[in-house]
Enzyme design. Structure first.
Site, PDB file in Angstrom:
ATOM      1  N   THR A   7       1.500   3.618   2.161  1.00 35.11           N
ATOM      2  CA  THR A   7       1.199   3.950   3.567  1.00 35.11           C
ATOM      3  C   THR A   7       2.059   3.164   4.568  1.00 35.11           C
ATOM      4  O   THR A   7       2.810   3.748   5.349  1.00 35.11           O
ATOM      5  CB  THR A   7      -0.289   3.680   3.823  1.00 35.11           C
ATOM      6  OG1 THR A   7      -0.596   2.338   3.440  1.00 35.11           O
ATOM      7  CG2 THR A   7      -1.155   4.639   3.004  1.00 35.11           C
ATOM      8  N   ASP A  36       9.413  -3.729  -3.769  1.00 34.65           N
ATOM      9  CA  ASP A  36       8.121  -4.118  -3.209  1.00 34.65           C
ATOM     10  C   ASP A  36       7.434  -4.938  -4.295  1.00 34.65           C
ATOM     11  O   ASP A  36       6.902  -4.401  -5.272  1.00 34.65           O
ATOM     12  CB  ASP A  36       7.299  -2.876  -2.846  1.00 34.65           C
ATOM     13  CG  ASP A  36       5.960  -3.252  -2.223  1.00 34.65           C
ATOM     14  OD1 ASP A  36       5.525  -4.409  -2.404  1.00 34.65           O
ATOM     15  OD2 ASP A  36       5.342  -2.389  -1.580  1.00 34.65           O
ATOM     16  N   ARG A  79      -7.995   7.045  -1.338  1.00 37.78           N
ATOM     17  CA  ARG A  79      -6.554   7.096  -1.546  1.00 37.78           C
ATOM     18  C   ARG A  79      -6.201   8.535  -1.898  1.00 37.78           C
ATOM     19  O   ARG A  79      -5.873   8.867  -3.015  1.00 37.78           O
ATOM     20  CB  ARG A  79      -6.096   6.150  -2.671  1.00 37.78           C
ATOM     21  CG  ARG A  79      -6.335   4.682  -2.415  1.00 37.78           C
ATOM     22  CD  ARG A  79      -5.251   3.920  -1.663  1.00 37.78           C
ATOM     23  NE  ARG A  79      -5.190   4.123  -0.249  1.00 37.78           N
ATOM     24  CZ  ARG A  79      -4.664   3.227   0.610  1.00 37.78           C
ATOM     25  NH1 ARG A  79      -4.202   2.078   0.182  1.00 37.78           N
ATOM     26  NH2 ARG A  79      -4.584   3.482   1.894  1.00 37.78           N
ATOM     27  N   PHE A 130      -6.102   6.577   7.985  1.00 40.93           N
ATOM     28  CA  PHE A 130      -7.214   6.231   7.094  1.00 40.93           C
ATOM     29  C   PHE A 130      -7.961   4.993   7.557  1.00 40.93           C
ATOM     30  O   PHE A 130      -9.144   4.838   7.273  1.00 40.93           O
ATOM     31  CB  PHE A 130      -6.708   6.042   5.646  1.00 40.93           C
ATOM     32  CG  PHE A 130      -5.676   4.953   5.506  1.00 40.93           C
ATOM     33  CD1 PHE A 130      -4.346   5.218   5.759  1.00 40.93           C
ATOM     34  CD2 PHE A 130      -6.034   3.678   5.123  1.00 40.93           C
ATOM     35  CE1 PHE A 130      -3.388   4.213   5.648  1.00 40.93           C
ATOM     36  CE2 PHE A 130      -5.089   2.665   5.002  1.00 40.93           C
ATOM     37  CZ  PHE A 130      -3.754   2.943   5.277  1.00 40.93           C
TER      38      PHE A 130
END
Ligand code: PLI
Length: 469
Positions: free
Chosen positions: A137, A227, A394, A461
Site C-alpha cells: 500500500t 524492501d 487485505r 483502508f
C-alpha cells in the site's frame, strides 16, 4: 487404559519448541462483552483501524510497532544520546546496518514510509515503470506520487491462495523481460523487491531468485532495491527450504541476500523489534548524498531522521536480536501453531503459511459475498464482534483505486490478516484466537457483507467507513 495427553510437538511427531525468553513485565488485557463490541464497531464504521485499542481484547491488527522489546533494548533506551547532531546512538545503528544488512551508507527515517518517500523521490523519474513482486500500500503510493507506474511482476501462483510452493514471493523474470521489451531499460526506475511479500501472505523470495534478479539487472543496467521490512523472516524460510542453506545461520543468509541488491528501505517496526523507526541504506555514494540531503527536508537531520536517540539505540539492539535463529524459529513457529489449528478445522487460508500472519481467505470463507460487499472487511468485523480480536482487511479495500482510471483495483486475493506481534502473545492466546475464528466460520452462512459510506483519497483502508448490508 486412557490415552496419554500429547503435546502439540508430539502430535507432529517431534519435540516441542518454546519461546527463547521469559516474561518480566505484563500488560493486562481488556475483556469486553458483545453489546460493547457492537457499539464500538458501529462507532468505528466497521473498520478495525478506527476502533480504540481499549475496546480490543487480542490485537492482531498488525505486527508493525507492536513487538515487545527485550530488557536489553529497554536498558538501551536509557542510553539515549539526545543530541540534535551526531548522536552516539546513530553510530551504533549505522554499525548494526553495516554488520547485519551489509549496506554502506545509512539514512534513518521515522518509519518505513518515510524511507519510501525519500527513495521514490530520488530514483523515480515521472513516467517510469516500477516493477515489483506485488504491491504494498504505502510503497506503491509513494512510487505513484513520485510519478512512477507500478507493475506487478510476481509469479502467478502468488495470487492463488491454494497453490503450494516454497517461494511464492519470487519475481517472474519473464514478466520483467516483457516489461523491458515494452518500455526499455530507461523506462524502468528500478526493480522493487519485497522479502517477504506482505500482501501475498508473507511469502518468501528464494536466494536463487534474488541472484537471478541481480544478473538480470546487471545485464540491463537497472537498479535493484529491497524492501527489507521482513527480510530476516525471509532468511529463515531460505534456511528451512532452499538447498545449501540448512546449516547457515539466519544472519549470514540475510547478509548474502542483501548483497545482491543496490540498497534497501526498511520499516524497523517489524523485524527489528522496535515500536518506531525505519531507514534507507545504499551502497552508491552520490545517491546517498541525495538521500542525506532530502532527509533534512522531510524527516530531520541525517543522524536522527525523525527518531530520538533512544529509538535508534533500541533498534540497533533489536536488529542483533532479530537475526538469532532461536528467535526466528519461535516467531514463525507461533504463526504456524495458530495456522495448524485452523487447518485442522478446514478453515480456508493463504497457503503455505507465511512469515508474519495467518491470512484467512475471505472469498472461500464467504462464497455468498461479491467482492464489492467487502468479504475480508466483513470477516475482520465479524471476528471482532465474536471475541474482541482485531484483524485487518487485505483485499479490495486495501488495494485502493487505479490513479489513472479511478476504478477499484480488484485483487484476486481477498484476505483477512491475523497478524502476530513478536514476543507479545502466548500459545494460549493462539488457542483462543483459533476458537474464535472457528466460531465465526461456523456462523458464516448468515453474513451479508458491507457497503462503503466514506472513502478517503489516499490509503483508504486506514480511515474508510462502512455499514452492514
Ligand atoms: O508502516 P511503515 O511506514 O513503517 O512501513 C511501511 C511498510 C513498508 N513495507 C512493508 C512490506 C510493510 O509491511 C510496511 C508497513 N506495514 C504495515 C503497517 C503492516 O501492517 O503490514
Amino acid at each position: 487404559m486412557t490415552d496419554t495427553p500429547r503435546t502439540f510437538g508430539q502430535q507432529l511427531g517431534r519435540r516441542s519448541w518454546a519461546e527463547p525468553w521469559k516474561i518480566k513485565m505484563v500488560e493486562p488485557l481488556v475483556m469486553t462483552e458483545r453489546p460493547d463490541r457492537e457499539r464500538a464497531l458501529r462507532e468505528a464504521g466497521h473498520n478495525t483501524f478506527l476502533l480504540r485499542s481499549r475496546d480490543v481484547y487480542i490485537d492482531l491488527l498488525t505486527d508493525s510497532g507492536t513487538s515487545a522489546m527485550s530488557d536489553r533494548q529497554w536498558a538501551g533506551m536509557m542510553l539515549g544520546d539526545e543530541a540534535y547532531a551526531g548522536s552516539e546512538n546513530f553510530f551504533h545503528l549505522e554499525d548494526a546496518i553495516q554488520r547485519y544488512y551489509g549496506y554502506r551508507h545509512l539514512v534513518p527515517t521515522h518509519q518505513g514510509r518515510g524511507a519510501e518517500h525519500l527513495l521514490s523521490r530520488t530514483v523515480i523519474r515521472p513516467g517510469q515503470y516500477v516493477p515489483g513482486n506485488m504491491y504494498f500500500t504505502t510503497t506503491r503510493l509513494h512510487q505513484e506520487m513520485a510519478g512512477g507506474i507500478f507493475t506487478d511482476v510476481i509469479v502467478d501462483e502468488a495470487h492463488d491462495p491454494t497453490h503450494p510452493g516454497d517461494f511464492k514471493g519470487n519475481v517472474d523474470l519473464a514478466k520483467l523481460d516483457a516489461l523491458l521489451a515494452r518500455v526499455g531499460a530507461a523506462g524502468i526506475a528500478y526493480v522493487s523487491l519485497a522479502a517477504t511479500v506482505n500482501m501475498a501472505g508473507g511469502q518468501p523470495v528464494s536466494m536463487a531468485n534474488v541472484r537471478a534478479l541481480r544478473a538480470w539487472c546487471d545485464r540491463h543496467g537497472v537498479k535493484l532495491y529491497l524492501d527489507a521490512t521482513r527480510a530476516v523472516e525471509n532468511a529463515f524460510f531460505i534456511q528451512e527450504r532452499e538447498a545449501g542453506y540448512a546449516d547457515r545461520p539466519v544472519a549470514a543468509i540475510l547478509k548474502e541476500f542483501c548483497s545482491y541488491t543496490d540498497g534497501a528501505w526498511m520499516s524497523a517496526k517489524k523485524d527489528s523489534l522496535v515500536n518506531i523507526g525505519g531507514w534507507v541504506a545504499v551502497n552508491d555514494f552520490p545517491l546517498f548524498e541525495e538521500l542525506r540531503n532530502l532527509v533534512v527536508v522531510f524527516e530531520g537531520l541525517h543522524t536522527y531522521g525523525g527518531l530520538a536517540g533512544r529509538d535508534m539505540e533500541a533498534m540497533a539492539i533489536g536488529i542483533a536480536e532479530s537475526v538469532q535463529d532461536a528467535h526466528m524459529r519461535s516467531r514463525i513457529g507461533q504463526v504456524r501453531y495458530l495456522g495448524s489449528l485452523l487447518q485442522q478445522w478446514g478453515i480456508p487460508m493463504m497457503e503455505p503459511i507465511g512469515g508474519h500472519a495467518i491470512f484467512l481467505d475471505a472469498r472461500r470463507f464467504y462464497p455468498q459475498l461479491a467482492q464489492d460487499a467487502f468479504p475480508a472487511q466483513t470477516l475482520a468485523a465479524e471476528l471482532y464482534l465474536d471475541s474482541g480480536i482485531r484483524a485487518m482487511e487485505r483485499g479490495i479495500v486495501s488495494a485502493g483505486r487505479d490513479p489513472r482510471t479511478g476504478d477499484h483495483h480488484r485483487p484476486q486475493l481477498e484476505l483477512t490478516r491475523l497478524t502476530i506481534p513478536r514476543r507479545v502473545y502466548t500459545q494460549a492466546h493462539m488457542d483462543v484466537i483459533a476458537e474464535s475464528v472457528k466460531a465465526v466460520y461456523d456462523a458464516r452462512e448468515r453474513v451479508r457483507g458491507l457497503r462503503m459510506t466514506y472513502e478517503p483519497k489516499y490509503l483508504r483502508f486506514f480511515q474508510a467507513r462502512f455499514e452492514a448490508l
